[in-house]
Design a protein around this motif. Structure first.
Motif, PDB file in Angstrom:
ATOM      1  N   PHE A  20       0.838  -1.200   0.000  1.00 28.75           N
ATOM      2  CA  PHE A  20       0.000   0.000   0.000  1.00 28.75           C
ATOM      3  C   PHE A  20       0.877   1.257   0.000  1.00 28.75           C
ATOM      4  N   THR A  21       0.689   2.104  -0.988  1.00 37.84           N
ATOM      5  CA  THR A  21       1.560   3.273  -1.139  1.00 37.84           C
ATOM      6  C   THR A  21       0.936   4.528  -0.552  1.00 37.84           C
ATOM      7  N   GLY A  22      -0.307   4.432  -0.120  1.00 41.26           N
ATOM      8  CA  GLY A  22      -0.977   5.642   0.369  1.00 41.26           C
ATOM      9  C   GLY A  22      -1.588   6.450  -0.745  1.00 41.26           C
ATOM     10  N   VAL A  23      -1.449   5.984  -1.982  1.00 35.45           N
ATOM     11  CA  VAL A  23      -2.022   6.704  -3.116  1.00 35.45           C
ATOM     12  C   VAL A  23      -3.156   5.871  -3.691  1.00 35.45           C
ATOM     13  N   ASN A  24      -4.348   6.451  -3.768  1.00 35.71           N
ATOM     14  CA  ASN A  24      -5.475   5.725  -4.369  1.00 35.71           C
ATOM     15  C   ASN A  24      -5.359   5.767  -5.884  1.00 35.71           C
ATOM     16  N   PRO A  25      -5.384   4.627  -6.518  1.00 36.90           N
ATOM     17  CA  PRO A  25      -5.355   4.662  -7.984  1.00 36.90           C
ATOM     18  C   PRO A  25      -6.655   5.279  -8.503  1.00 36.90           C
ATOM     19  N   VAL A  26      -6.545   6.186  -9.459  1.00 37.72           N
ATOM     20  CA  VAL A  26      -7.710   6.832 -10.058  1.00 37.72           C
ATOM     21  C   VAL A  26      -7.680   6.525 -11.547  1.00 37.72           C
ATOM     22  N   ASP A  27      -8.819   6.183 -12.080  1.00 35.76           N
ATOM     23  CA  ASP A  27      -8.862   5.819 -13.487  1.00 35.76           C
ATOM     24  C   ASP A  27      -9.041   7.087 -14.332  1.00 35.76           C
ATOM     25  N   ILE A  28      -7.921   7.624 -14.821  1.00 33.47           N
ATOM     26  CA  ILE A  28      -7.973   8.845 -15.619  1.00 33.47           C
ATOM     27  C   ILE A  28      -7.572   8.521 -17.050  1.00 33.47           C
TER      28      ILE A  28
END
Ligand code: GDP
Ligand code: MN
Length: 340
Positions: free
Chosen positions: A1-9
């Motif tokens: 877990f990197t603390g960054v939420n993947p966002v589908d852009i």
């Protein structure tokens, strides 16, 4: 877990960001030109902001390359953060020692006395040797750096400056086509105490080499007395677009060597702005010097905001026209205007 939420852009393709217009000269014709930025590793944030602005306002359409120079090697972090900002070529150079540091011909005792006296008088950068190195480098050496040699034209940029308007024409091509050698946006008075003996040396140089004085020069910008005394006006050189063949040519080469021999870059605190300005004004006809009203530009604390209202509107300027420096009491624009 990197603390960054993947966002589908899904990125919008590049074709939805067309060039400013089809009639810009620059699309299929570019000048042999580069940006040049002198900076320290500690100038990273301001350098990034300046490049981001010139890219947004101009260079994403034109892709002129960049040369960044420093007397110390640029850090990996500096190179990394700058490199992401443009698709244009970026080169990072170290300045040869003999182009930067105080030469051994300078009497350090005399130089130190000069610095101390300027500190007492409260002159800005009066005690700084590195500032003097920088001014001498910008006066006589940046255009001789190996990374700069392949170019004819340069646009000087500093950390933390602002470009307030879209620039939808190519200033380099404009200058090439109109036979210009030097362009400015802000002109002002120098602090006399930084250059007490400069004008005397300029006059001596002209007596030795009268052939370098151009016909129809801009002496009227520099002097109220036909050249006897200097009115301290100069182009503010943190913005410059100019032809390096002028600096590399015989007149300026001899002029810089002559001034350098007098030691005033260290005994006093001669700036590259008066040195460049005096040379451009005297060794070129005034019609080879260009004032770019169209280029909205800010270097703290002064702003040039386009006077032309259509430019200000059409080019989406962010500057306040009321803050335009051109006719401030400290501006030399009125001295420039009388040559026109
Ligand atoms: P000012 O505009 O006269 O107040 O001077 P600046 O501090 O902005 O310096 C002018 C330019 O030279 C800027 O691009 C600075 O980043 C750069 N500069 C100033 N001093 C040094 C130095 O010691 N080393 C390097 N590499 N760049 C410097
Ligand atoms: Mn500056």
């Amino acid at each position: 877990f990197t603390g960054v939420n993947p966002v589908d852009i899904t990125p919008i393709p590049d074709r939805y960001f067309p060039p400013f217009s089809n009639d810009t000269l620059s699309v299929d014709r570019r000048a042999n030109a580069t940006f040049v930025i002198l900076a320290r590793n500690s100038d990273i944030d301001g350098t990034v902001r300046s490049i981001r602005e010139i890219e947004d306002r101009f260079n994403r359409r034109f892709r002129y390359p960049y040369v960044l120079l420093n007397e110390e090697p640029f850090s990996d972090e500096f190179k990394k953060r700058v490199s992401v900002l443009s698709a244009a070529k970026m080169e990072f150079g170290t300045i040869p020692k003999e182009h930067w540091y105080q030469p051994s011909s300078i009497d350090e005792g005399k130089a130190e006395a000069g610095r101390n006296s300027m500190v007492e008088q409260g002159i800005i950068y009066g005690g700084s040797v590195s500032y003097r190195n920088m001014c001498r480098f910008n006066s006589g050496f940046f255009f001789r750096h190996p990374l700069m040699e392949k170019y004819r034209w340069y646009w000087r940029i500093e950390p933390d400056v602002h470009f307030h308007c879209d620039i939808k024409f190519d200033p380099f091509i404009f200058m090439e086509e109109n036979n210009k050698i030097y362009a400015f946006t802000i002109a002002m008075y120098e602090f006399e105490k930084t250059i007490p003996t400069l004008w005397g040396h300029v006059k001596d140089f002209i007596k030795l080499h009268p052939q370098y004085l151009a016909k129809d020069n801009a002496m009227g910008f520099l002097s109220e007395t036909g050249g006897d005394t200097y009115n301290l006006c100069h182009f503010w050189s943190n913005f410059e677009i100019a032809d390096m063949s002028f600096w590399r040519g015989e007149a300026y080469t001899k002029f810089f060597e002559y001034l350098d021999q007098q030691g005033g870059f260290y005994y006093e605190r001669w700036g590259d702005a008066p040195v460049h300005s005096i040379a451009a004004a005297l060794f070129a006809p005034s019609n080879q010097i260009q004032f770019f009203d169209q280029i909205g530009y800010e270097h703290n604390p002064y702003t040039h905001c386009p006077r032309d209202e259509n430019t200000w509107k059409d080019e989406k300027c962010t500057c306040d026209p009321k803050r335009n420096f051109d006719y401030d009491g400290y501006s030399c624009m009125s001295k420039w205007d009388r040559l026109l």
